[in-house]
Design an enzyme around this catalytic site. Structure first.
Site, PDB file in Angstrom:
ATOM      1  N   HIS A  40      -3.394  16.262   7.095  1.00  0.00           N
ATOM      2  CA  HIS A  40      -2.186  16.687   7.388  1.00  0.00           C
ATOM      3  C   HIS A  40      -2.390  17.695   8.903  1.00  0.00           C
ATOM      4  O   HIS A  40      -1.826  18.287   9.245  1.00  0.00           O
ATOM      5  CB  HIS A  40      -1.693  17.719   6.345  1.00  0.00           C
ATOM      6  N   THR A  41      -3.398  17.251   9.570  1.00  0.00           N
ATOM      7  CA  THR A  41      -3.796  17.469  10.994  1.00  0.00           C
ATOM      8  C   THR A  41      -3.143  16.626  11.907  1.00  0.00           C
ATOM      9  O   THR A  41      -2.986  16.863  13.095  1.00  0.00           O
ATOM     10  CB  THR A  41      -5.167  17.478  11.047  1.00  0.00           C
ATOM     11  N   GLY A 132      -4.051   4.045  -0.445  1.00  0.00           N
ATOM     12  CA  GLY A 132      -4.418   5.111   0.668  1.00  0.00           C
ATOM     13  C   GLY A 132      -5.461   4.687   1.386  1.00  0.00           C
ATOM     14  O   GLY A 132      -6.412   5.492   2.113  1.00  0.00           O
ATOM     15  N   ASP A 180      -5.175   5.387  11.468  1.00  0.00           N
ATOM     16  CA  ASP A 180      -5.542   4.209  10.687  1.00  0.00           C
ATOM     17  C   ASP A 180      -5.984   2.876  11.522  1.00  0.00           C
ATOM     18  O   ASP A 180      -6.948   2.315  11.318  1.00  0.00           O
ATOM     19  CB  ASP A 180      -4.389   3.492   9.650  1.00  0.00           C
ATOM     20  N   TYR A 232       6.426  14.874   1.843  1.00  0.00           N
ATOM     21  CA  TYR A 232       5.595  14.739   3.156  1.00  0.00           C
ATOM     22  C   TYR A 232       6.477  15.129   4.388  1.00  0.00           C
ATOM     23  O   TYR A 232       6.335  15.911   5.337  1.00  0.00           O
ATOM     24  CB  TYR A 232       5.293  13.330   3.055  1.00  0.00           C
TER      25      TYR A 232
HETATM   26  P1  ADP Z   1      -1.840   1.167   2.569  1.00  0.00           P
HETATM   27  O1  ADP Z   1      -1.873   1.066   3.903  1.00  0.00           O
HETATM   28  O2  ADP Z   1      -2.174   2.629   2.062  1.00  0.00           O
HETATM   29  O3  ADP Z   1      -2.517   0.194   1.629  1.00  0.00           O
HETATM   30  P2  ADP Z   1       0.933   0.503   3.050  1.00  0.00           P
HETATM   31  O4  ADP Z   1       2.387   1.050   2.008  1.00  0.00           O
HETATM   32  O5  ADP Z   1       0.768   1.232   4.198  1.00  0.00           O
HETATM   33  O6  ADP Z   1      -0.465   1.346   2.053  1.00  0.00           O
HETATM   34  O7  ADP Z   1       0.533  -1.055   3.345  1.00  0.00           O
HETATM   35  C1  ADP Z   1       0.553  -1.862   2.026  1.00  0.00           C
HETATM   36  C2  ADP Z   1       1.551  -2.963   2.422  1.00  0.00           C
HETATM   37  O8  ADP Z   1       0.810  -3.807   3.653  1.00  0.00           O
HETATM   38  C3  ADP Z   1       1.770  -3.866   1.414  1.00  0.00           C
HETATM   39  O9  ADP Z   1       2.960  -3.413   0.523  1.00  0.00           O
HETATM   40  C4  ADP Z   1       1.966  -5.412   2.079  1.00  0.00           C
HETATM   41  O10 ADP Z   1       3.367  -5.258   2.539  1.00  0.00           O
HETATM   42  C5  ADP Z   1       0.880  -5.293   3.194  1.00  0.00           C
HETATM   43  N1  ADP Z   1      -0.215  -6.039   2.856  1.00  0.00           N
HETATM   44  C6  ADP Z   1      -1.446  -5.456   2.782  1.00  0.00           C
HETATM   45  N2  ADP Z   1      -2.430  -6.172   2.488  1.00  0.00           N
HETATM   46  C7  ADP Z   1      -1.751  -7.392   2.431  1.00  0.00           C
HETATM   47  C8  ADP Z   1      -2.238  -8.720   2.243  1.00  0.00           C
HETATM   48  N3  ADP Z   1      -3.642  -8.913   1.924  1.00  0.00           N
HETATM   49  N4  ADP Z   1      -1.314  -9.598   2.143  1.00  0.00           N
HETATM   50  C9  ADP Z   1      -0.046  -9.227   2.346  1.00  0.00           C
HETATM   51  N5  ADP Z   1       0.549  -8.166   2.985  1.00  0.00           N
HETATM   52  C10 ADP Z   1      -0.328  -7.300   2.657  1.00  0.00           C
HETATM   53 MG    MG Z   2      -0.663   1.926   5.459  1.00  0.00          MG
END
Ligand code: ADP
Ligand code: MG
Length: 389
Positions: A40-41, A132, A180, A232
């Site tokens: 949260h920074t 995450g 990220d 958030y």
């Molecule tokens: P995090 O980044 O923490 O994993 P997010 O909600 O930001 O969670 O991102 C997840 C989303 O990214 C998934 O719901 C999908 O839409 C997309 N995604 C991630 N990896 C894949 C993959 N291998 N194939 C298709 N979509 C993906």
């Molecule tokens: Mg993400």
């Protein structure tokens, strides 16, 4: 249109050949990340310290010059073909089964402004989604690196990270910060990345737990993020309100914490400021400890961060607290919740020879409380995004 199924066995390049009837021009990989400390920074213009995981997203890609981007994923049923030259994907309102493609197509649309064209992409990943660990940034960064190389786009890695972030902000509609994408593109093996979220400048900090006889466990608490959205947003608003009351651009600029706490009347805002200011100091202190090779001491920073997130920022959740408490009792050096809060993962720093005991103790604590069993991942600080072949 019926497409041949994407084979889920064999190499990604072989699958690409089977799906598209030609070999790819190359295969690129971009890792997920864990943020060691600095929670949260980011939206307070402060510091974060992520490192890249060995797990990530791979993309087999072939250049095309018909202005189209065609994407398929081993983890998604729907194939999507779209023009590279189009409006923000978020404005087109793609249905659920296509929504995953907003990430790679969005990257192509942003990179188009810098001279990139179309491509055919086949995606594969060994990162859990939505846990995450930043699978979204890994997907964006693997795509961005592939398109950059295929079309000879002139953009260094820091610039590419900004473009990938823009894709998530403008094309997907997620107002994420720069951490990220920076972690996925800029991290190096055996290091964490100290990132100043105001300037975007970063530096490499040695971080090799195995060499110090330590293991960093990522514990997926399997608890849901149901509350995260509203809470958030509320935390962000509280930080902005406190900064305005204190007359600074962002809480990063608070130098006199005692003075600030004396100025603010609202006890909630005081707690929020206390967390953000001390958390920034903990990132800087952690960088100092890591540079000095004092890895075990860094466990104390994790514990202090967790208590601050639990008691001052009030974003922890029962599974996270139980994980940290149990790990410490079982001999870990430290641990803290990671991510926005109210669900997700915890990191635990433990002597390597106690890692199995710590894992077992955490699993037993969950079973006692009838919680869904946790999942564990050994986090090894790994290389950032790169071309595989
Ligand atoms: P995090 O980044 O923490 O994993 P997010 O909600 O930001 O969670 O991102 C997840 C989303 O990214 C998934 O719901 C999908 O839409 C997309 N995604 C991630 N990896 C894949 C993959 N291998 N194939 C298709 N979509 C993906
Ligand atoms: Mg993400």
């Amino acid at each position: 249109m019926d497409l041949p199924a994407v084979p889920v066995t064999g190499s990604l390049a072989e699958s690409f050949g089977a799906a598209f009837g030609r070999p790819p021009d190359g295969v690129w990989h971009a890792p997920g990340r864990v943020n060691l400390i600095g929670e949260h920074t980011d939206y307070n213009d402060g510091f974060v310290l992520p490192f890249a995981l060995s797990r990530g997203v791979s993309v087999a890609a072939a250049r095309r010059d018909d202005g189209l981007i065609e994407v398929r994923s081993r983890q998604a049923a729907a194939a999507v073909t779209a023009p590279v030259d189009g409006p923000p994907v978020v404005s087109e309102g793609w249905p659920d089964e296509r929504s995953w493609a907003a990430y790679p197509v969005g990257v192509a649309r942003v990179l188009r402004e810098h001279g990139a064209g179309g491509a055919t992409l086949l995606i594969d990943s060994d990162l859990p989604q939505g846990a995450g660990l930043s699978s979204s940034a890994a997907l964006e960064c693997a795509t961005a690196l592939a398109l950059r190389d295929l079309h000879g786009v002139q953009a260094g890695r820091p610039a590419l990270a900004r473009l990938a972030q823009r894709a998530e902000n403008e094309q997907v509609g997620m107002p994420c910060g720069l951490m990220d994408q920076s972690a996925s593109l800029l991290c190096t093996a055996g290091h964490a990345l100290m990132l100043d979220c105001r300037s975007g400048l970063s530096s490499q900090v040695p971080f090799d737990p195995a060499a110090a006889g330590l293991t960093l466990l990522v514990v997926d608490t399997r608890a849901s993020h149901a509350l995260t959205g509203g809470e958030y947003g509320r935390r962000r608003a509280e930080c902005e309100e406190a900064a305005a009351l204190l007359g600074v651009a962002a809480l990063r600029d608070v130098e006199d914490l005692a003075g600030a706490l004396g100025t603010l009347r609202d006890p909630v805002l005081r707690r929020r400021v206390q967390h953000v200011v001390t958390e920034n100091h903990r990132v800087e202190a952690t960088v100092g400890l890591l540079r000095a090779g004092a890895l075990p001491e860094f466990g104390a920073m994790l514990n202090a961060s967790h208590l601050s997130l639990r008691d001052q920022f009030e974003v922890s959740w029962p599974e996270a607290d139980a994980t940290v408490d149990t790990a410490l009792l079982a001999g870990a050096r430290g641990g803290r919740m990671v991510g926005g809060g109210f669900g997700g993962s915890v990191i635990v720093l433990t002597p390597a020879d106690r890692a199995a005991k710590v894992r077992d103790a955490i699993t037993a604590a969950y079973a006692e409380r009838s919680w869904t069993p946790p999942e564990f991942l050994d986090a090894v600080p790994s290389q950032g995004a790169h071309r595989l072949s």
